[in-house]
Write an enzyme that holds these catalytic residues in place. Structure first.
Site, PDB file in Angstrom:
ATOM      1  N   SER A 258     -18.372 -10.871 -53.995  1.00  0.00           N
ATOM      2  CA  SER A 258     -18.874 -11.894 -54.898  1.00  0.00           C
ATOM      3  C   SER A 258     -18.833 -13.251 -54.209  1.00  0.00           C
ATOM      4  O   SER A 258     -18.215 -13.415 -53.167  1.00  0.00           O
ATOM      5  CB  SER A 258     -18.013 -11.950 -56.163  1.00  0.00           C
ATOM      6  OG  SER A 258     -16.754 -12.518 -55.859  1.00  0.00           O
ATOM      7  N   LYS A 259     -19.510 -14.213 -54.839  1.00  0.00           N
ATOM      8  CA  LYS A 259     -19.545 -15.551 -54.269  1.00  0.00           C
ATOM      9  C   LYS A 259     -18.132 -16.107 -54.122  1.00  0.00           C
ATOM     10  O   LYS A 259     -17.773 -16.702 -53.109  1.00  0.00           O
ATOM     11  CB  LYS A 259     -20.359 -16.472 -55.197  1.00  0.00           C
ATOM     12  CG  LYS A 259     -21.252 -17.418 -54.422  1.00  0.00           C
ATOM     13  CD  LYS A 259     -22.285 -18.046 -55.320  1.00  0.00           C
ATOM     14  CE  LYS A 259     -23.249 -18.841 -54.454  1.00  0.00           C
ATOM     15  NZ  LYS A 259     -24.460 -19.228 -55.123  1.00  0.00           N
ATOM     16  N   ARG A 260     -17.357 -15.907 -55.165  1.00  0.00           N
ATOM     17  CA  ARG A 260     -15.991 -16.406 -55.186  1.00  0.00           C
ATOM     18  C   ARG A 260     -15.143 -15.755 -54.091  1.00  0.00           C
ATOM     19  O   ARG A 260     -14.420 -16.402 -53.343  1.00  0.00           O
ATOM     20  CB  ARG A 260     -15.380 -16.141 -56.576  1.00  0.00           C
ATOM     21  CG  ARG A 260     -13.901 -16.491 -56.699  1.00  0.00           C
ATOM     22  CD  ARG A 260     -13.692 -17.969 -56.410  1.00  0.00           C
ATOM     23  NE  ARG A 260     -12.264 -18.285 -56.364  1.00  0.00           N
ATOM     24  CZ  ARG A 260     -11.541 -18.584 -57.430  1.00  0.00           C
ATOM     25  NH1 ARG A 260     -12.097 -18.570 -58.627  1.00  0.00           N
ATOM     26  NH2 ARG A 260     -10.265 -18.881 -57.305  1.00  0.00           N
ATOM     27  N   SER A 262     -16.185 -14.397 -51.386  1.00  0.00           N
ATOM     28  CA  SER A 262     -16.654 -14.833 -50.080  1.00  0.00           C
ATOM     29  C   SER A 262     -15.994 -16.155 -49.693  1.00  0.00           C
ATOM     30  O   SER A 262     -15.565 -16.349 -48.558  1.00  0.00           O
ATOM     31  CB  SER A 262     -18.173 -15.018 -50.094  1.00  0.00           C
ATOM     32  OG  SER A 262     -18.801 -13.842 -50.508  1.00  0.00           O
ATOM     33  N   ALA A 263     -15.937 -17.052 -50.662  1.00  0.00           N
ATOM     34  CA  ALA A 263     -15.357 -18.367 -50.402  1.00  0.00           C
ATOM     35  C   ALA A 263     -13.859 -18.261 -50.130  1.00  0.00           C
ATOM     36  O   ALA A 263     -13.310 -18.975 -49.288  1.00  0.00           O
ATOM     37  CB  ALA A 263     -15.612 -19.288 -51.585  1.00  0.00           C
TER      38      ALA A 263
END
Length: 500
Positions: A258-260, A262-263
């Site tokens: 997910s984007k989260r 990944s960050a």
RNA sequence: GCCCCCAUCGUCUAGCGGCCUAGGACGUGGCCCUCUCAAGGCCAAAACGGGGAUUCGAAUUCCCCUGGGGGCACCA
């Protein structure tokens, strides 16, 4: 070896809506490899038909990321070719003309349904537990009538008219035949109300106009593959060879990153973004090697590949259709392998920026000297200044606790420093040849272990408990500075011993 | 909910009917080497999801189940 393939024309077609990540990099890589292997052409096409999601910096970052990996293209936004332009935003009218053609031959229709009606329709379908799809409201409006409404100023989109009976079978080179019932294929919008074509139309038109022979893309396109097949057939075009790659799963193997997530990865020193990997100390060769092997293999034991090897050995037949979990520890392993395989001067130029980044003024001459002793003990380029920063600092300030060695008190450690100083001071130099033999005699004379004596010196000279080999390091630092540092450590230890 | 794809050690994978008591790699554990840390060498534990069918013979073919994944936008 099967017969050599004809030169292919392939493309990587990212949308400039974000940063280039592992999945995109691998798709680009496989396309590139196939082109190079067959003496074909690799095209970079920017799919920027959605101005709402457009990110200004994305195109440049994508190109930088590809170049970093070692991938270059024969035709692209910055490399004009016969099939250009290579930015879809510069091809708007082309798509409109082809959409018009579909309308005229009855394979597409104008749709005037409002977003509100569509939303209601979908809600009702979901209540009835049906899958959301267009209900065909405008499917049979006569073209003449539709054109009159358009002339009168009504807003419209263009939808592809999919058959509602029978089934469609498309062949994927990896997966074999994929068959779906036509009724499950929606009347997809191919031109939006703002006049821009959607992927389904634009990509098929461009692939045809650009003479693409093989489409290597992500598996997220499998569900719309039949649609793409229908569009191509409606135009009477030849179909490319389809190759749908599996997706990358998060390290746990449970779903896509997910984007989260990944960050958050960056906290652990990892990232799925190519430009981050560069800053984190990864070699592009390692990243390329790593992603190449996620979904492709050569044989049952070869794993080390550089780009020329990949070009030579790549083949479509060895692609694996199943999803792969990202394994960053394996990337670390490949990074070590590739770092160690670098020639000294190459290695030096790679680590140089990482010293600069830490504010260390590392000259090339010294770096060349230390290269052989650190090259095999760093897992990433970013570790170079950590392990070898002391070579470039005026002074080192060891923690006195670090000077203590196993089984010895401060006083004994101070004596080690003192006697080491006495042993080394008269020598012409300090090196593995001159110095180490004398020190080993001292070890014996003091009835200590080498680790204890060398341990004191290591921390005294490098300020670190972990360092490159001692005598090699001392030789590079130079006798005078080494003696100063030993003397300093001796004083620290004596002061400590006096206080306790 | 519907459609589609996938299925070998924890992970990446080899295997395309007999070479399989299933091979390699990462990681893990142990040993060796050793001035620390690495690197390197050796060894070990670790998998064919389940059930049918075809066959003299199945990890390899077919079917079902299960599990996992992807898709169902006026995004790509």
């Amino acid at each position: 070896m099967s017969e050599p393939l004809k030169p292919v024309r392939v493309r990587f077609a990212p949308s400039p809506t974000g940063r280039l990540h592992l999945g995109g990099g691998r798709t680009a890589l496989y396309n590139y490899l196939l082109a190079k292997k067959t003496g074909g052409t690799f095209i970079l096409r920017i799919e920027d038909t959605d101005q709402k999601r457009y990110i200004e910096s994305a195109e440049q970052e994508i190109m930088d990321g590809l170049h970093w990996l070692g991938i270059d293209w024969d035709e692209g936004p910055d490399k004009p070719g016969e099939a250009g332009p290579y930015r879809q935003s510069q091809r708007k009218q082309i798509y409109l003309d082809y959409a018009e053609k579909l309308i005229n031959q009855g394979d597409a229709f104008y749709c005037f349904c409002s977003p509100e009606r569509l939303r209601e329709m979908k809600e009702n379908q979901q209540k009835r537990r049906e899958f959301p799809h267009y209900d065909g409201h405008c499917r049979d409006i006569p073209v003449a009538e539709a054109r009159a409404r358009i002339a009168a100023g009504e807003s419209y989109v263009i939808r592809f008219k999919t058959p509602k009976e029978g089934s469609t079978t498309v062949r994927d080179h990896l997966r074999g035949e994929i068959t779906v019932e036509n009724r499950t294929i929606d009347d997809y919008i191919i031109v939006k109300s703002d006049g821009w074509a959607l992927y389904h139309l634009a990509a098929m038109v461009d692939d045809h106009l650009m003479n693409i022979s093989h489409v290597i893309r992500g598996s997220e396109w499998i569900p719309t593959l039949p649609l793409h097949h229908m569009i191509i057939k409606a135009f009477g075009w030849e179909e490319p060879v389809w190759i749908h790659l599996s997706v990358f799963l998060k390290p746990s193997g449970k779903g896509k990153m997910s984007k989260r997530e990944s960050a958050d990865l960056i906290k652990d020193g990892y990232s799925i973004f190519l430009t981050d990997l560069k800053d984190l100390g990864y070699l592009p060769e390692a990243v390329t090697n790593w992603i190449a092997l996620m979904g492709w293999s050569f044989d049952d034991h070869t794993e080390f590949f550089n780009m020329p090897d990949l070009i030579r050995d790549f083949s479509l037949e060895k692609l694996n259709p199943s999803p792969a979990a990202i394994n960053f520890t394996k990337l670390d392993h490949f990074n070590g392998l590739h770092i160690r395989s670098l020639a000294t001067d190459d290695f030096v130029s790679r680590i140089e920026p990482f010293f600069a980044q830490k504010g260390l003024n590392a000259d090339k001459e010294t770096l060349t000297q230390i290269a052989p002793i650190i090259q095999e003990r760093i897992g990433g380029l970013d570790e170079a200044p950590e392990i070898a920063g002391f070579f470039f600092r005026e002074t080192v300030v060891p923690e006195v606790e670090d000077l203590f060695q196993k089984g010895l008190d401060a006083k004994q450690c101070a004596e080690i420093a003192a006697r080491s100083y006495e042993t080394l001071a008269p020598l012409s130099e300090i090196s593995p040849v001159v110095g180490e033999p004398e020190m080993r005699l001292l070890v014996e004379a003091m009835q200590l272990k080498a680790a204890q004596v060398f341990g004191v010196l290591r921390v005294a000279v490098t300020g670190q408990r972990v360092s490159p080999p001692l005598f090699e390091s001392m030789e590079i630092i130079g006798k005078d500075i080494v003696l100063d540092r030993i003397k300093n450590a001796q004083k620290m230890l004596e002061a400590y011993a006096a206080d306790h």
